[in-house]
Design a protein around this motif. Structure first.
Motif, PDB file in Angstrom:
ATOM      1  N   ASN A  44       0.644  -1.551   0.226  1.00  0.00           N
ATOM      2  CA  ASN A  44      -0.050   0.102   0.061  1.00  0.00           C
ATOM      3  C   ASN A  44       1.264   1.305  -0.046  1.00  0.00           C
ATOM      4  O   ASN A  44       1.715   1.595   0.623  1.00  0.00           O
TER       5      ASN A  44
ATOM      6  N   LYS B 107      -8.217  10.435   0.422  1.00  0.00           N
ATOM      7  CA  LYS B 107      -6.662  10.613   0.567  1.00  0.00           C
ATOM      8  C   LYS B 107      -6.810   9.770  -0.617  1.00  0.00           C
ATOM      9  O   LYS B 107      -7.206   7.929  -0.697  1.00  0.00           O
ATOM     10  N   VAL B 108      -6.127   9.364  -2.232  1.00  0.00           N
ATOM     11  CA  VAL B 108      -6.262   8.707  -2.633  1.00  0.00           C
ATOM     12  C   VAL B 108      -4.364   7.456  -2.547  1.00  0.00           C
ATOM     13  O   VAL B 108      -3.770   8.856  -3.003  1.00  0.00           O
ATOM     14  N   GLY B 109      -4.242   6.952  -2.216  1.00  0.00           N
ATOM     15  CA  GLY B 109      -3.288   5.870  -3.028  1.00  0.00           C
ATOM     16  C   GLY B 109      -3.295   4.902  -3.849  1.00  0.00           C
ATOM     17  O   GLY B 109      -4.334   4.903  -4.259  1.00  0.00           O
ATOM     18  N   LYS B 110      -2.438   3.728  -3.686  1.00  0.00           N
ATOM     19  CA  LYS B 110      -2.003   2.888  -4.716  1.00  0.00           C
ATOM     20  C   LYS B 110      -2.074   1.646  -4.245  1.00  0.00           C
ATOM     21  O   LYS B 110      -1.153   1.682  -2.709  1.00  0.00           O
ATOM     22  N   GLN B 111      -2.601   0.334  -4.340  1.00  0.00           N
ATOM     23  CA  GLN B 111      -2.546  -0.837  -4.444  1.00  0.00           C
ATOM     24  C   GLN B 111      -1.935  -1.719  -5.218  1.00  0.00           C
ATOM     25  O   GLN B 111      -2.583  -2.106  -6.108  1.00  0.00           O
TER      26      GLN B 111
END
Lengths: 82, 82
Positions: free
Chosen positions: B6, B37-41
């Motif tokens: 993550n 909030k936008v993140g990457k997985q």
């Protein structure tokens, strides 16, 4: 309350970004990498204290805006839910 | 073994994508949304069965390629690890 929405491509949908990462990792010497899939993780802070209602509202947000349900799956995590 | 990485923006780093989503959700009537909030997985399939070594290798992948450690934090999950 904090909510985490994980969004990933459905099985069988082409993932060029994941492929590019997989190739790059192999090129960098990480030969143990077999496959890579890239998804999104969206953290939401929401003014709602009832977990059941929260889950229902966030599901509606996913269907309406956050995910493209034709090609993507989503799942909702509520860390504070016991 | 399956590994999940993550990746999210560090505290204080501007997140225009998260902001846009937050505004859009409010505009759509989801007024309970306070912050997004936008993140990457990133899901990796890796040919390595020792969890300790796996974790160490994936950390190196994060430092080398997967995350921009100047502005992003990463955390590693190994679902099969007991």
């Amino acid at each position: 309350m904090q909510v985490i929405v994980n969004i990933s491509l459905k099985e069988g949908v082409l993932d060029p970004q994941g492929r590019a990462i997989s190739h790059s990792l192999n090129d960098l010497g990480f030969n143990e990498v077999i496959n890579v899939k890239v998804g999104k993780q969206i953290l939401l802070e929401i003014d709602e204290n009832d977990p059941a209602r929260l889950r229902q509202r966030v599901a509606r947000m996913c269907e309406t805006l956050l995910s493209n349900t034709v090609i993507e799956d989503y799942w909702i995590e509520i860390p504070d839910e016991q």
